[in-house]
Design an enzyme around this catalytic site. Sequence first.
Site, PDB file in Angstrom:
ATOM      1  N   ARG A  53     -46.126   9.819 -12.657  1.00  0.00           N
ATOM      2  CA  ARG A  53     -46.091   8.776 -12.254  1.00  0.00           C
ATOM      3  C   ARG A  53     -46.147   7.031 -13.234  1.00  0.00           C
ATOM      4  O   ARG A  53     -44.712   6.557 -12.830  1.00  0.00           O
ATOM      5  CB  ARG A  53     -47.361   8.615 -11.966  1.00  0.00           C
ATOM      6  CG  ARG A  53     -47.364   7.629  -9.935  1.00  0.00           C
ATOM      7  CD  ARG A  53     -47.893   7.308 -10.077  1.00  0.00           C
ATOM      8  NE  ARG A  53     -48.162   5.709  -9.395  1.00  0.00           N
ATOM      9  CZ  ARG A  53     -48.775   5.194  -8.547  1.00  0.00           C
ATOM     10  NH1 ARG A  53     -49.284   5.899  -7.427  1.00  0.00           N
ATOM     11  NH2 ARG A  53     -48.301   4.019  -7.953  1.00  0.00           N
ATOM     12  N   ASP A  78     -43.372  13.433  -0.383  1.00  0.00           N
ATOM     13  CA  ASP A  78     -44.260  13.426   1.231  1.00  0.00           C
ATOM     14  C   ASP A  78     -43.425  13.960   2.323  1.00  0.00           C
ATOM     15  O   ASP A  78     -42.518  13.540   2.482  1.00  0.00           O
ATOM     16  CB  ASP A  78     -44.454  11.859   0.403  1.00  0.00           C
ATOM     17  CG  ASP A  78     -45.522  11.113   1.232  1.00  0.00           C
ATOM     18  OD1 ASP A  78     -46.735  10.903   0.987  1.00  0.00           O
ATOM     19  OD2 ASP A  78     -45.413  10.940   2.559  1.00  0.00           O
ATOM     20  N   ARG A 114     -53.474  18.244  -1.605  1.00  0.00           N
ATOM     21  CA  ARG A 114     -53.466  17.625  -2.834  1.00  0.00           C
ATOM     22  C   ARG A 114     -53.613  17.122  -3.855  1.00  0.00           C
ATOM     23  O   ARG A 114     -54.082  16.715  -4.789  1.00  0.00           O
ATOM     24  CB  ARG A 114     -53.945  15.725  -2.417  1.00  0.00           C
ATOM     25  CG  ARG A 114     -53.181  14.833  -0.923  1.00  0.00           C
ATOM     26  CD  ARG A 114     -52.055  14.125  -1.555  1.00  0.00           C
ATOM     27  NE  ARG A 114     -51.872  13.578  -0.417  1.00  0.00           N
ATOM     28  CZ  ARG A 114     -52.123  12.562   0.338  1.00  0.00           C
ATOM     29  NH1 ARG A 114     -52.239  11.190  -0.584  1.00  0.00           N
ATOM     30  NH2 ARG A 114     -51.241  12.236   1.220  1.00  0.00           N
ATOM     31  N   ARG A 148     -53.766  11.845  -8.061  1.00  0.00           N
ATOM     32  CA  ARG A 148     -54.332  10.902  -9.047  1.00  0.00           C
ATOM     33  C   ARG A 148     -54.953  10.992  -9.304  1.00  0.00           C
ATOM     34  O   ARG A 148     -55.793  10.698 -10.767  1.00  0.00           O
ATOM     35  CB  ARG A 148     -54.148   9.952  -8.238  1.00  0.00           C
ATOM     36  CG  ARG A 148     -53.331   8.641  -7.752  1.00  0.00           C
ATOM     37  CD  ARG A 148     -53.434   7.781  -6.988  1.00  0.00           C
ATOM     38  NE  ARG A 148     -53.786   7.699  -6.209  1.00  0.00           N
ATOM     39  CZ  ARG A 148     -54.285   6.592  -4.368  1.00  0.00           C
ATOM     40  NH1 ARG A 148     -54.085   5.833  -5.032  1.00  0.00           N
ATOM     41  NH2 ARG A 148     -54.553   7.820  -3.531  1.00  0.00           N
ATOM     42  N   TYR A 204     -46.214   6.608  11.600  1.00  0.00           N
ATOM     43  CA  TYR A 204     -46.093   5.644  10.770  1.00  0.00           C
ATOM     44  C   TYR A 204     -45.189   4.995  11.065  1.00  0.00           C
ATOM     45  O   TYR A 204     -44.822   4.176  10.842  1.00  0.00           O
ATOM     46  CB  TYR A 204     -45.991   6.101   9.250  1.00  0.00           C
ATOM     47  CG  TYR A 204     -46.954   7.062   8.673  1.00  0.00           C
ATOM     48  CD1 TYR A 204     -47.847   6.262   7.507  1.00  0.00           C
ATOM     49  CD2 TYR A 204     -47.728   8.214   8.830  1.00  0.00           C
ATOM     50  CE1 TYR A 204     -48.880   6.798   7.534  1.00  0.00           C
ATOM     51  CE2 TYR A 204     -48.810   8.645   8.263  1.00  0.00           C
ATOM     52  CZ  TYR A 204     -49.502   7.951   7.176  1.00  0.00           C
ATOM     53  OH  TYR A 204     -50.355   8.238   7.009  1.00  0.00           O
TER      54      TYR A 204
HETATM   55  O1  1CP Z   1     -50.273  18.361  -3.793  1.00  0.00           O
HETATM   56  C1  1CP Z   1     -49.675  18.489  -2.912  1.00  0.00           C
HETATM   57  O2  1CP Z   1     -50.540  17.643  -1.992  1.00  0.00           O
HETATM   58  C2  1CP Z   1     -48.301  17.819  -2.812  1.00  0.00           C
HETATM   59  C3  1CP Z   1     -48.042  16.125  -2.307  1.00  0.00           C
HETATM   60  C4  1CP Z   1     -48.186  15.360  -0.980  1.00  0.00           C
HETATM   61  C5  1CP Z   1     -48.355  15.892   0.752  1.00  0.00           C
HETATM   62  C6  1CP Z   1     -48.290  17.212   1.175  1.00  0.00           C
HETATM   63  C7  1CP Z   1     -48.071  13.911  -1.082  1.00  0.00           C
HETATM   64  C8  1CP Z   1     -48.156  13.644  -2.679  1.00  0.00           C
HETATM   65  N1  1CP Z   1     -47.856  13.734   0.225  1.00  0.00           N
HETATM   66  C9  1CP Z   1     -48.716  14.703   0.858  1.00  0.00           C
HETATM   67  C10 1CP Z   1     -48.612  14.372   2.653  1.00  0.00           C
HETATM   68  C11 1CP Z   1     -48.887  13.244   2.962  1.00  0.00           C
HETATM   69  N2  1CP Z   1     -48.363  12.134   2.470  1.00  0.00           N
HETATM   70  C12 1CP Z   1     -49.658  13.000   4.936  1.00  0.00           C
HETATM   71  C13 1CP Z   1     -50.314  14.966   5.259  1.00  0.00           C
HETATM   72  C14 1CP Z   1     -51.269  14.931   4.362  1.00  0.00           C
HETATM   73  C15 1CP Z   1     -52.563  14.291   4.641  1.00  0.00           C
HETATM   74  O3  1CP Z   1     -53.270  13.941   5.529  1.00  0.00           O
HETATM   75  O4  1CP Z   1     -52.881  13.862   3.704  1.00  0.00           O
HETATM   76  C16 1CP Z   1     -49.508  11.874   4.586  1.00  0.00           C
HETATM   77  C17 1CP Z   1     -50.475  10.781   6.208  1.00  0.00           C
HETATM   78  C18 1CP Z   1     -49.220  10.820   3.745  1.00  0.00           C
HETATM   79  C19 1CP Z   1     -49.110   9.782   3.860  1.00  0.00           C
HETATM   80  C20 1CP Z   1     -49.185   8.986   2.746  1.00  0.00           C
HETATM   81  N3  1CP Z   1     -48.708   9.209   1.799  1.00  0.00           N
HETATM   82  C21 1CP Z   1     -50.146   7.717   2.216  1.00  0.00           C
HETATM   83  C22 1CP Z   1     -50.942   7.686   3.512  1.00  0.00           C
HETATM   84  C23 1CP Z   1     -52.072   8.352   3.948  1.00  0.00           C
HETATM   85  C24 1CP Z   1     -52.805   6.828   4.451  1.00  0.00           C
HETATM   86  O5  1CP Z   1     -53.978   7.658   4.655  1.00  0.00           O
HETATM   87  O6  1CP Z   1     -52.154   6.791   5.912  1.00  0.00           O
HETATM   88  C25 1CP Z   1     -50.423   7.109   1.237  1.00  0.00           C
HETATM   89  C26 1CP Z   1     -50.948   6.546   0.010  1.00  0.00           C
HETATM   90  C27 1CP Z   1     -48.850   8.268   0.728  1.00  0.00           C
HETATM   91  C28 1CP Z   1     -48.968   8.841  -1.266  1.00  0.00           C
HETATM   92  C29 1CP Z   1     -49.060  10.058  -1.667  1.00  0.00           C
HETATM   93  N4  1CP Z   1     -48.306  11.208  -1.643  1.00  0.00           N
HETATM   94  C30 1CP Z   1     -48.454  11.763  -2.572  1.00  0.00           C
HETATM   95  C31 1CP Z   1     -49.435  11.103  -3.178  1.00  0.00           C
HETATM   96  C32 1CP Z   1     -49.744  12.073  -4.771  1.00  0.00           C
HETATM   97  C33 1CP Z   1     -49.262  10.227  -2.961  1.00  0.00           C
HETATM   98  C34 1CP Z   1     -51.046   9.053  -3.794  1.00  0.00           C
HETATM   99  C35 1CP Z   1     -49.679   7.845  -4.347  1.00  0.00           C
HETATM  100  C36 1CP Z   1     -49.857   7.532  -5.942  1.00  0.00           C
HETATM  101  O7  1CP Z   1     -50.596   6.591  -5.909  1.00  0.00           O
HETATM  102  O8  1CP Z   1     -49.643   8.283  -6.803  1.00  0.00           O
END
Ligand code: 1CP
Length: 355
Positions: free
Chosen positions: A40, A78, A27, A31, A155
């Site tokens: 964003r 994502d 990540r 944010r 999911y």
């Molecule tokens: O910089 C990076 O790492 C690349 C971007 C990236 C990656 C690899 C994002 C952007 N998401 C992911 C993978 C991802 N998405 C995972 C696997 C990694 C982990 O365990 O964190 C998972 C479970 C998700 C699902 C997801 N996407 C969630 C839910 C998490 C949960 O607790 O259930 C959420 C909130 C997101 C949105 C998201 N994806 C990425 C970002 C920066 C965000 C936040 C969005 C925002 O508010 O701007």
Amino acid sequence: MTALKNDRFLRALLKQPVDVTPVWMMRQAGRYLPEYRASRAKAGDFMSLCMNPSFACEVTLQPLDRYPQLDAAILFSDILTIPDAMGQGLYFETGEGPRFKKVVSTLADIEALPIPDPQKDLGYVMDAVSTIRRELNGRVPLIGFAGSPWTLATYMVEGGSSKDYRKTKTMLYDNPQALHLLLDKLAQTVTSYLNGQILAGAQAVQIFDSWGGSLSAAAYQEFSLAYMKKIVSGLIREHEGRKVPVILFTKNGGLWLESIADAGADALGLDWTCDIGSARARVGSKVSLQGNMDPTVLYAKPEAIRTEVGRILASYGKGSGHVFNLGHGITPEVDPEHAGAFLRAVHELSAQYHE
Ligand code: 1CP
């Protein structure tokens, strides 16, 4: 294609000698960075960032511009792009995390799910990868990624995030054939999706099994690891004359490292609950290790962060085969200055462990 100017991330994944331990953060584009929040806001919402290759490229490069120590870029996207391409209708409620318009509950729902074509149905991701590769211009390698079938299934069946995966686990025990069909469709999709990313320019790939650690030992083997193995065996492992390393990250998978190490990947991601030195002894020479600082350490002062980095480097010990990372994603509340102190400490303190 331009030659790589910094390849220590790829070299460490393959246990080749490096000058210092490479580092990146899960990540890393997100944010906690004000420039990410600005992009964003400009894009409108999270999915518009992912679906527009020039926005996806912009936010992928932001952490690299801020932190010259980063040794890899990760595609901004994502894991939930796949269920969206299967017709589930992904959307994000502000402050609430991901949601789906349709959920998967029955065998008939699963039988009706299409297997997406990465070029046609996820072309925006392939375009983002090739745009980022071009703009990186050989600065550092680009990591592609996907979710594991089990993690994606949670999911799709729950309709969003979950604390206990109640519906998915009920399906696992009551209707295992249905869940196996879903996991099989997801494994086929993830394989062609990651191969598409590799052909578009991803130089390493990571499979995020974020919720694999919620399973029993037996269920983990049958419903998560078996499908990741299948994916690994179907991946393109060499492209543009170089190996394309594969990283498997099962959060809370520390009890099962020996069997994960046998899945055929090049490296395992570790969360912070295991000692990296003991993990190294357990997996031997089979795989490299990536991790594993508790992301909450980044809330502490730079001196405390540096101490923790030093402790993990000492625990891993001498030699290649370690990619420094956090044990899970960096959180939105982290001060960007602290992330910088972390990255600098890894390079400064690790030189002594390499020849
Ligand atoms: O910089 C990076 O790492 C690349 C971007 C990236 C990656 C690899 C994002 C952007 N998401 C992911 C993978 C991802 N998405 C995972 C696997 C990694 C982990 O365990 O964190 C998972 C479970 C998700 C699902 C997801 N996407 C969630 C839910 C998490 C949960 O607790 O259930 C959420 C909130 C997101 C949105 C998201 N994806 C990425 C970002 C920066 C965000 C936040 C969005 C925002 O508010 O701007």
